[in-house]
Motif scaffolding. Structure first.
Motif, PDB file in Angstrom:
ATOM      1  N   GLU A  37       0.832  -1.206   0.000  1.00  0.00           N
ATOM      2  CA  GLU A  37       0.000   0.000   0.000  1.00  0.00           C
ATOM      3  C   GLU A  37       0.863   1.251   0.000  1.00  0.00           C
ATOM      4  OE1 GLU A  37      -3.485   2.071   2.752  1.00  0.00           O
ATOM      5  OE2 GLU A  37      -2.899  -0.011   3.119  1.00  0.00           O
ATOM      6  N   THR A  38       1.932   1.239   0.777  1.00  0.00           N
ATOM      7  CA  THR A  38       2.847   2.387   0.829  1.00  0.00           C
ATOM      8  C   THR A  38       3.470   2.641  -0.545  1.00  0.00           C
ATOM      9  OG1 THR A  38       3.374   1.902   3.144  1.00  0.00           O
ATOM     10  CG2 THR A  38       4.895   3.341   1.959  1.00  0.00           C
ATOM     11  N   ALA A  39       3.908   1.575  -1.203  1.00  0.00           N
ATOM     12  CA  ALA A  39       4.516   1.703  -2.532  1.00  0.00           C
ATOM     13  C   ALA A  39       3.509   2.213  -3.558  1.00  0.00           C
ATOM     14  CB  ALA A  39       5.081   0.356  -2.978  1.00  0.00           C
ATOM     15  N   THR A  40       2.270   1.777  -3.442  1.00  0.00           N
ATOM     16  CA  THR A  40       1.219   2.205  -4.375  1.00  0.00           C
ATOM     17  C   THR A  40       0.900   3.688  -4.201  1.00  0.00           C
ATOM     18  OG1 THR A  40       0.239  -0.010  -4.338  1.00  0.00           O
ATOM     19  CG2 THR A  40      -1.146   1.780  -5.142  1.00  0.00           C
ATOM     20  N   MET A  41       0.879   4.150  -2.949  1.00  0.00           N
ATOM     21  CA  MET A  41       0.546   5.546  -2.652  1.00  0.00           C
ATOM     22  C   MET A  41       1.668   6.508  -3.027  1.00  0.00           C
ATOM     23  SD  MET A  41      -1.086   4.862   1.118  1.00  0.00           S
ATOM     24  CE  MET A  41      -1.178   6.573   1.603  1.00  0.00           C
ATOM     25  N   LEU A  42       2.882   5.998  -3.146  1.00  0.00           N
ATOM     26  CA  LEU A  42       4.053   6.841  -3.355  1.00  0.00           C
ATOM     27  C   LEU A  42       4.122   7.430  -4.763  1.00  0.00           C
ATOM     28  CD1 LEU A  42       6.777   7.920  -2.309  1.00  0.00           C
ATOM     29  CD2 LEU A  42       7.804   5.755  -3.042  1.00  0.00           C
ATOM     30  N   SER A  43       4.417   8.711  -4.832  1.00  0.00           N
ATOM     31  CA  SER A  43       4.644   9.393  -6.110  1.00  0.00           C
ATOM     32  C   SER A  43       6.144   9.384  -6.404  1.00  0.00           C
ATOM     33  CB  SER A  43       4.138  10.838  -6.032  1.00  0.00           C
ATOM     34  OG  SER A  43       4.768  11.648  -6.995  1.00  0.00           O
ATOM     35  N   ASP A  44       6.525   8.869  -7.577  1.00  0.00           N
ATOM     36  CA  ASP A  44       7.946   8.837  -7.956  1.00  0.00           C
ATOM     37  C   ASP A  44       8.537  10.239  -7.956  1.00  0.00           C
ATOM     38  OD1 ASP A  44       7.753   6.131  -8.240  1.00  0.00           O
ATOM     39  OD2 ASP A  44       7.630   6.128 -10.420  1.00  0.00           O
ATOM     40  N   LEU A  93      13.984   3.738   1.221  1.00  0.00           N
ATOM     41  CA  LEU A  93      13.900   4.264  -0.145  1.00  0.00           C
ATOM     42  C   LEU A  93      14.683   5.568  -0.278  1.00  0.00           C
ATOM     43  CD1 LEU A  93      10.127   3.673  -1.047  1.00  0.00           C
ATOM     44  CD2 LEU A  93      12.106   2.418  -1.911  1.00  0.00           C
ATOM     45  N   LEU A  94      14.560   6.443   0.704  1.00  0.00           N
ATOM     46  CA  LEU A  94      15.276   7.722   0.664  1.00  0.00           C
ATOM     47  C   LEU A  94      16.786   7.505   0.737  1.00  0.00           C
ATOM     48  CD1 LEU A  94      13.025   9.847   3.086  1.00  0.00           C
ATOM     49  CD2 LEU A  94      13.226  10.128   0.599  1.00  0.00           C
TER      50      LEU A  94
END
Length: 278
Positions: A107-114, A249-250
Motif C-alpha cells: 500500500e505504501t509503494a502504491t501511494m508513493l509518487s515517484d 527508499l530515501l
C-alpha cells in the motif's frame, strides 16, 4: 461522562443520541454506523471529507454523544471494533500478521509518487544538515534513520524530545532539511516544531499515513508511511515497518546518486566500529 461512556459499545452510544442530533450531525452518525472500521482509521479531516461536512460538525458530533473530542471518539470506536474482532479471531495469527505486513508495504509503494520521492532525495542530497523529528515510536524510527544516513556520510540528527525539537527548529535555516515522522500526522509537538522550522527557511519532508492531516500544512513534500493504525494499536509493527521502508527508499535513492562517496563513507564508518565486535 468520559471514561464511563467510553466503555459502552459505540453503536449503542450513537443510536441513543441520534434523535437529538442536528441533520448534519446525523449524517456523521449514519456514516460512522455504516463504515465503523473505515472511520476508525480516519483523521478528523478525512471523516469530514467522506461525510461531506465541515470538521467543526464532526467535532460537535463527538461532544454531542458525550465524548471530549475526536481522539476520545476514535478510542471508543477502536474498543468497539476490537471487541467484535476478538469474537471472530483467526486461530493462525502468524499468517494474519504476515499478510498485514506485506499489505502495508504494498500500500505504501502504491501511494508513493515517484516525482515526490525524487524531489525529497534531491533536497537530502544538497542538505547542510538533516534532522529527523518524531515522538514515541516514530522517535525510534528517527534514530534508525539517523544511523542509516550516518553510515553514508550525512550529517544527521534524530530528535524525539519535544523541547529539543522546538529548540533545534529555531536554529535551522535555508539549506537544512527536517524529515518529520508521524503516522497520524496530528502529533501536536512535532507540528509546532515544523512550523518554526518552515518559518526559518528549512525544508520539511513529512512521512505520514494521512495525506489530509495537519502535518501536511507545513510540509514541502509529503511521503506516505506509517500504515493505518487505531488508537489501540499505537506503535504497531506494521506502521513502523512502513516508516522504515520509506526511510530505506530515501537512503537507497541518495546512495545511488552518490555511489563513490557512499562507498567511501560506508567503508570509513564500518572501520570506525570494527573494534567493537569480537
Amino acid at each position: 461522562m468520559g471514561t464511563t461512556q467510553i466503555k459502552k459499545p459505540m453503536k449503542g452510544i450513537i443510536n441513543s443520541y441520534y434523535p437529538s442530533l442536528t441533520k448534519s450531525e446525523q449524517k456523521v452518525a449514519s456514516y460512522v454506523l455504516d463504515h465503523l472500521e473505515d472511520a476508525l482509521y480516519y483523521s478528523v479531516t478525512d471523516l469530514a471529507y467522506h461525510v461531506g461536512v465541515g470538521e467543526t460538525t464532526v467535532l460537535r458530533f463527538c461532544r454531542k454523544i458525550g465524548l471530549k473530542g475526536y481522539q476520545e471518539f476514535k478510542l471508543a470506536l477502536a474498543q468497539t471494533v476490537s471487541e467484535e474482532e476478538a469474537e471472530d479471531q483467526e486461530e493462525n495469527f502468524i499468517h494474519k500478521v504476515q499478510a498485514n505486513t506485506i499489505q502495508t508495504i504494498r500500500e505504501t509503494a502504491t501511494m508513493l509518487s515517484d516525482q515526490d520521492l525524487e524531489s525529497a532525495i534531491t533536497y537530502l542530497e544538497h542538505a547542510k544538515t538533516i534532522c529527523f523529528f518524531g515522538v514515541g515510536t516514530s522517535g525510534l524510527t528517527a534514530l534508525d534513520a539517523k544511523s542509516r544516513f550516518l553510515r553514508i556520510g550525512r550529517i544527521t540528527e534524530a530528535i524525539a524530545d519535544s523541547h529539543l525539537q522546538s529548540m533545534t527548529a529555531a536554529t535551522l535555516g535555508a539549506g537544512d532539511v527536517v524529515v518529520a515522522l508521524s503516522v497520524s500526522g496530528s502529533t501536536r509537538d512535532t507540528i509546532q516544531s515544523l512550523k518554526v522550522a518552515r518559518e526559518n527557511g528549512a525544508t520539511v519532508i513529512a512521512i505520514t499515513y494521512y495525506s489530509r492531516s495537519p502535518i501536511t500544512e507545513f510540509a514541502d513534500i509529503v511521503l506516505p508511511g506509517g500504515g493505518k493504525e487505531s488508537p489501540l494499536e499505537g506503535g504497531s509493527l506494521t506502521a513502523k515497518i512502513s516508516q522504515l521502508f520509506m526511510i530505506d527508499l530515501l537512503c537507497t535513492g541518495l546512495s545511488l546518486r552518490t555511489k563513490e562517496e557512499t562507498l567511501r563513507m560506508r567503508k570509513k564508518t564500518a572501520e570506525s566500529v570494527v573494534d567493537k565486535i569480537y
